[in-house]
Scaffold this active site. Sequence first.
Site, PDB file in Angstrom:
ATOM      1  N   LEU A   1       0.574  -1.359  -0.037  1.00  0.00           N
ATOM      2  CA  LEU A   1       0.071   0.201  -0.012  1.00  0.00           C
ATOM      3  C   LEU A   1       0.957   1.269  -0.110  1.00  0.00           C
ATOM      4  O   LEU A   1       0.373   2.289   0.315  1.00  0.00           O
ATOM      5  CB  LEU A   1      -1.064  -0.006   1.221  1.00  0.00           C
TER       6      LEU A   1
ATOM      7  N   SER B   1       8.318  -2.533 -18.831  1.00  0.00           N
ATOM      8  CA  SER B   1       7.914  -1.004 -19.593  1.00  0.00           C
ATOM      9  C   SER B   1       8.505  -0.706 -20.776  1.00  0.00           C
ATOM     10  O   SER B   1       9.736  -1.129 -20.727  1.00  0.00           O
ATOM     11  CB  SER B   1       8.376  -0.085 -18.191  1.00  0.00           C
TER      12      SER B   1
ATOM     13  N   TYR C   1      14.787   3.814 -12.608  1.00  0.00           N
ATOM     14  CA  TYR C   1      13.477   3.198 -12.766  1.00  0.00           C
ATOM     15  C   TYR C   1      13.334   2.208 -14.038  1.00  0.00           C
ATOM     16  O   TYR C   1      13.291   0.802 -13.873  1.00  0.00           O
ATOM     17  CB  TYR C   1      12.214   4.287 -12.813  1.00  0.00           C
TER      18      TYR C   1
ATOM     19  N   LYS D   1      13.722  -2.195 -14.510  1.00  0.00           N
ATOM     20  CA  LYS D   1      12.694  -3.106 -15.230  1.00  0.00           C
ATOM     21  C   LYS D   1      13.849  -4.026 -16.201  1.00  0.00           C
ATOM     22  O   LYS D   1      13.456  -5.246 -16.373  1.00  0.00           O
ATOM     23  CB  LYS D   1      11.769  -2.249 -15.996  1.00  0.00           C
TER      24      LYS D   1
ATOM     25  N   ASP E   1      13.169  12.981 -21.694  1.00  0.00           N
ATOM     26  CA  ASP E   1      11.920  12.726 -22.527  1.00  0.00           C
ATOM     27  C   ASP E   1      12.269  12.290 -23.881  1.00  0.00           C
ATOM     28  O   ASP E   1      13.306  12.855 -24.578  1.00  0.00           O
ATOM     29  CB  ASP E   1      10.815  13.827 -22.623  1.00  0.00           C
TER      30      ASP E   1
HETATM   31  C1  WQD Z   1       4.035  11.648 -21.706  1.00  0.00           C
HETATM   32  C2  WQD Z   1       4.310  12.921 -22.566  1.00  0.00           C
HETATM   33  C3  WQD Z   1       5.795  14.260 -21.665  1.00  0.00           C
HETATM   34  C4  WQD Z   1       3.540  15.560 -18.062  1.00  0.00           C
HETATM   35  C5  WQD Z   1       6.491   7.285 -17.975  1.00  0.00           C
HETATM   36  C6  WQD Z   1       7.476   6.292 -17.855  1.00  0.00           C
HETATM   37  C7  WQD Z   1       7.065   5.101 -18.295  1.00  0.00           C
HETATM   38  C8  WQD Z   1       5.449   4.954 -17.943  1.00  0.00           C
HETATM   39  C9  WQD Z   1       4.677   5.892 -18.405  1.00  0.00           C
HETATM   40  C10 WQD Z   1       5.824   3.348 -16.096  1.00  0.00           C
HETATM   41  C11 WQD Z   1       5.629  13.226 -22.584  1.00  0.00           C
HETATM   42  C12 WQD Z   1       4.304  15.084 -21.740  1.00  0.00           C
HETATM   43  C13 WQD Z   1       4.021  15.071 -19.236  1.00  0.00           C
HETATM   44  C14 WQD Z   1       3.171  16.980 -18.249  1.00  0.00           C
HETATM   45  C15 WQD Z   1       3.679  17.072 -20.511  1.00  0.00           C
HETATM   46  N1  WQD Z   1       5.674   4.489 -16.404  1.00  0.00           N
HETATM   47  N2  WQD Z   1       4.029  15.718 -20.471  1.00  0.00           N
HETATM   48  N3  WQD Z   1       3.277  17.661 -19.399  1.00  0.00           N
HETATM   49  O1  WQD Z   1       7.311   9.935 -19.613  1.00  0.00           O
HETATM   50  O2  WQD Z   1       6.000   8.831 -21.551  1.00  0.00           O
HETATM   51  O3  WQD Z   1       6.597   7.533 -19.594  1.00  0.00           O
HETATM   52  O4  WQD Z   1       5.218   7.081 -17.794  1.00  0.00           O
HETATM   53  O5  WQD Z   1       6.032   2.312 -16.609  1.00  0.00           O
HETATM   54  O6  WQD Z   1       7.947   4.100 -17.817  1.00  0.00           O
HETATM   55  O7  WQD Z   1       8.653   6.748 -18.385  1.00  0.00           O
HETATM   56  O8  WQD Z   1       4.873   9.502 -19.647  1.00  0.00           O
HETATM   57  O9  WQD Z   1       2.763  10.759 -18.942  1.00  0.00           O
HETATM   58  O10 WQD Z   1       5.143  11.346 -18.074  1.00  0.00           O
HETATM   59  O11 WQD Z   1       4.814  11.749 -20.369  1.00  0.00           O
HETATM   60  O12 WQD Z   1       4.055  17.608 -21.805  1.00  0.00           O
HETATM   61  O13 WQD Z   1       2.817  17.534 -16.986  1.00  0.00           O
HETATM   62  O14 WQD Z   1       3.494  13.877 -21.923  1.00  0.00           O
HETATM   63  O15 WQD Z   1       6.886  15.284 -22.056  1.00  0.00           O
HETATM   64  O16 WQD Z   1       5.909  13.726 -24.013  1.00  0.00           O
HETATM   65  P1  WQD Z   1       6.358   9.104 -20.183  1.00  0.00           P
HETATM   66  P2  WQD Z   1       4.475  10.911 -19.202  1.00  0.00           P
END
Ligand code: WQD
Length: 336
Positions: free
Chosen positions: A32, A123, A147, A151, A293
Amino acid sequence: MILITGGAGFIGSHTAVALLEAGYEIAVLDNLSNSSEESLKRIKSITGKDFPFYYVDLLDYVATDRVFRENKIDAVIHFAGLKAVGESVTMPLEYYHNNITGTLNLCMIMKRRGVKKLVFSSSATVYGFAEKVPVTEDMPTSTTNPYGSTKLMIENILKDLFVSDGDWSIALLRYFNPIGAHKSGMLGENPNGIPNNLMPRICSVVLGKMDKMTIWGTDYETHDGTGVRDYIHVLDLAQGHIAALKKCDSDKGVFTYNLGTGTGYSVLDLLDTFSRVNNVEIPRVSMPRRPGDVESLYADCTKAKEELGWEAKLGLEDMCRDSYNFIIKNPKGYNN
Ligand code: WQD
């Protein structure tokens, strides 16, 4: 019986519902740390079925072993782990200890007790800065944060485990970007603390917890300059776990699958779709790119379709509608 580690979490709880509705018996193990017992009550309410819950940390070998002593576990779906990319950069030791040692404890107990069917929550982050998209499972892997490294390390540990004992059936599921919520609005993404991912942050803005969305980067080489990802509905992801479980029931080996939709959408695509289908405004501000990113990452899911008979069925509008439905019904998440 299927043991779901991390079964109180976002993907775990939706998978628990799918398993119960498919007629499986389950047990849930969860510490949790990023979930609440409320989600377990809602799983029982949605399905009308009961199941044992163990408030256990995988780092506690004895407590974890007790779960196997008290139940006839046939297979394990292993979600439990820390998963915030940014946090992992600031706390690498905690991430490696929690995710790796926890998995090693689980696998040693499974080995000793002859439970050799495992579905692992990996992932798409293991693809790192992919040379080309869409990505296939045979493409090179690399990681850009602790992270993602946990994985990839666990994938390699599990491959070595199979080399040592060909009696194992192991599915490595590489999720892309899971979003959405159960159609009832009773289960959804309920991150503790300030969310990092795009959809939870959109929801925070819509609920008035944040005053505007930050768009990280508008100068990418994509159709509208913003980052592209493969968003997949959590309900489709849950079905992918059942398909992988069936594969583990029929074949021995290590099987790696992309679980995505095969379609990439940009940040602006998601913002505009969410706004349109839910008739809400989402104030936004553009900022420079977020370090780490990737520009664009989306899946080729041919292998999962051919070998598991699985493919995503829900589209971006469903994901946006269902996420909104959950937050409107649960503005304080599970702490309503
Ligand atoms: C998505 C897009 C950001 C927030 C991560 C992990 C991956 C998985 C999913 C676990 C990107 C953009 C984001 C914001 C934005 N997790 N963004 N403003 O980084 O693709 O993946 O989460 O397994 O392992 O790496 O996901 O949702 O953070 O970003 O513009 O406030 O949205 O730049 O292009 P990400 P995300």
